[in-house]
Design a protein around this motif. Sequence first.
Motif: not given
Ligand code: F58
Length: 829
Positions: A131, A283, A369, A476, A662-665
């Motif tokens: 993210l 995460d 996400h 993404n 996995e939303a996207s990766g």
């Molecule tokens: C990620 N989420 C997804 N969240 O898991 C991944 O599939 C996607 O490609 C990416 O986002 C971009 O869209 C992610 O990284 C976090 O790190 C958050 C941080 C704060 C707390 C909740 C999770």
Amino acid sequence: MSTSADTTAPPLSPLPHDTEGLKQSIRDAMVRFVGKDPKQATQRDWLDATSFAVRERMIERRLLTRRQFDAEDVKRVYYLSMEYLIGRMLEANLRNTGILDETREALAQLGQDYDEIVAWEDDAALGNGGLGRLAACILESLATQGYPGFGYGIRYEYGMFRQQFEPYRQVEHPDNWLRYGNPWEFPRAERKYPIRFYGEVVEHHRNDGSVHYSWEDGEQILAMAYDYPTAGYGRRNVNNLRLWGAKATRDFDLRYFNEGDYIRAVADKSQSESISMVLYPNDATAIGKELRLKQEYFFVAASLHDILDRHTELGYTLDDLPHQVAIQLNDTHPAIAVAELMRLLMDRHGLHWARAWELCRQVFAYTNHTLMPEALETWPVDLMTRVLPRHMQIIYRINHEFLEMVRRRFPGDEERLKRLSLIDEEGGRNVRMAHLAVVGSHQINGVAALHTELLKQTLFADFYQLWPERFVNVTNGVTPRLWMIQANPELTEFLGEKIGHDWQYDLERLRALEPWVADPELQQKFQQVKRKNKERLATLVRERTGIRIRTDVLFDVQIKRIHEYKRQLLKLLHVIELYNRIRDGENVPPRVVIFGGKAAPGYQRAKDIIQVINEVADVINHDPQVGDRLKCVFIPNYEVSAATVIIPAADLSEQISTAGFEASGTGNMKLALNGALTVGTLDGANIEIRDAVGEDNIFIFGMTESEVVAHRARGEVPEAMLAGRPALSRTVEMIEQGYFTCDDNATHAELGHYLRHQDPFFVLADYPAYREACERADALYAQPECWNTAALTNIARMGYFSIDRTVRDYAEKIWDATPEPVAPKRNGG
Ligand code: F58
């Protein structure tokens, strides 16, 4: 004689961009800013002096960009994100400003080694994972394509923790990245906004019968702006990332001062400044801590204040907001912005509810996400009422109006109201931030096709039924500037020789490579590039772990946050099986398996997985019977700068999450772009990668999302998957019996038990298909021509996954924004 100050914008005289000019600037900066004689300078001093020389040139373009935007009635896009995982800035800024080669040469002429100098810079690790990295890629692309797009976030004093293994288990160390100052930031002491917490709401009854509210007392903290210019590649546009730092107000200490407790007063000051102290290193779980809520509101309130100030300073009215401003919420972390904008429009600017709400909805859009329930933010109503009392009132009113509308559309459907409500009434009352974000936005997007479909069918099904037109997909992407041009200069050169450089701006042009993918000469060159990249990685591995790896074998790479759903355990089971087969005398193809990634500090299961991988690796790497036929390394402290070394060296990209999670990766995209073949499930963007590269050029395996749902519904015990699978049973037994540990049987036994009896992400169920997919990969790798054809085809067909396409999708489907490229100056620069 005129006495009035001259405030007209001075014409900027462009600084020289040639080697000689840069050399002069670096030398000058060493004296004027670093304050040293070049003879006494350390490598870090050279890093600083070089950074100052580059930033001078960037800020010049920043001012020109701003003047142009101010003059041209442009719509501005604001990206609100709690995280920006930027990495090192010097090389990125040099590259995008177009003075990398000249600077390298200038340093050489000053007797300095460019590569050694840039390595002194700490990564700006203001994010957890995908993210945060996506946010950094989006900002870079906004500038590159000339969009008036600006980032807002938090200037954490401590970024993502540094990971060490002591000796096997993860230990976190603080990442004090600002310790030596930061040449890239411009502190803006004049851009300080007071941010209120706690206090109470006072009702004022006017003569005309209307009621007006004000939020009073409580505690105030200042948000101070720090600006980071963001340069576009191959363009003169330089945008801005504004990060907020917390400062105590000057009267912070009045009470204690009056009581004569000076020390207490000063100590309290640092407490209020703690808001921007540290990034929460979680995460996939929401944390629910008061400090986190305060961080979220702190940066949102400062950003909205700033956005509205700029809007009015430019002479626009509030009615102009939807035409001039788009605000993207990066996940729900900034979702409190919906309530804050309502508060500002009503309490400060006197708008009525209906008009304020209309404006709000037209301005905001929300990116989701994750579907994982534990990652969805909710805040206890009590906490929200205490910390942000006025916002809680506004949220109640939003909810009331919203549920009234639902009632009219679905009379008598009480269950639906409960499901849709912004307040979750089960198990204590909690505000559902995702619901606030959906209701307050005109568009909601998922980050890959499957993910968006699942959002519509599951998490937001009721909302989708109400407003189908609000849901869109924006798959993404990744920036080719960092993930190809910078990370893989050899491959960049190789592509340049064959198909020119247009792909750097339009990644779809990589397709021009396709006619040559089977060309033996080209393949040979590609293999040489890979080999060099593997040598670079082997050096990093040796430096960080002491392990020596050979570079003539398949590099099998899994780099990402450690999480059960990402299934590092699936890879580990495969590694153990390979180990057993080697010890049984089988002739298995050699490989190096590389892991990288951090676990959330409180996520014990993820830390257990890291520990066990490290212990297994230690046994394998020291077994003389194995030798260099199998090596397993866990590279500590995986971060952006390490990723730029690991990714170009990979042959096989592990994208093996349980389908539907996995939303996207985005690592999947970076690796394929660099010519790694994916072994992956039909999850997230893997599906679109398969569609793009073709089924023959990817190793897909395992249950699909609907098969996972069906499998779960059957409720079989995981252990049942071991029946008739002796190799897998043996692997699980070795773990649970502590084969790989000398002193921590408990952790291993527990992990074995977990696999046998819980296995919530179906590692055992998917294992046979996974092993078979890995064997397909081995078989293809044994035929270099076929492998290289597939790898080159991957590169040629990855154009869709450019972040530039992603940003254009946002601009067209959501923001209604257009690029405003800054006109080149006549005499260069
Ligand atoms: C990620 N989420 C997804 N969240 O898991 C991944 O599939 C996607 O490609 C990416 O986002 C971009 O869209 C992610 O990284 C976090 O790190 C958050 C941080 C704060 C707390 C909740 C999770």
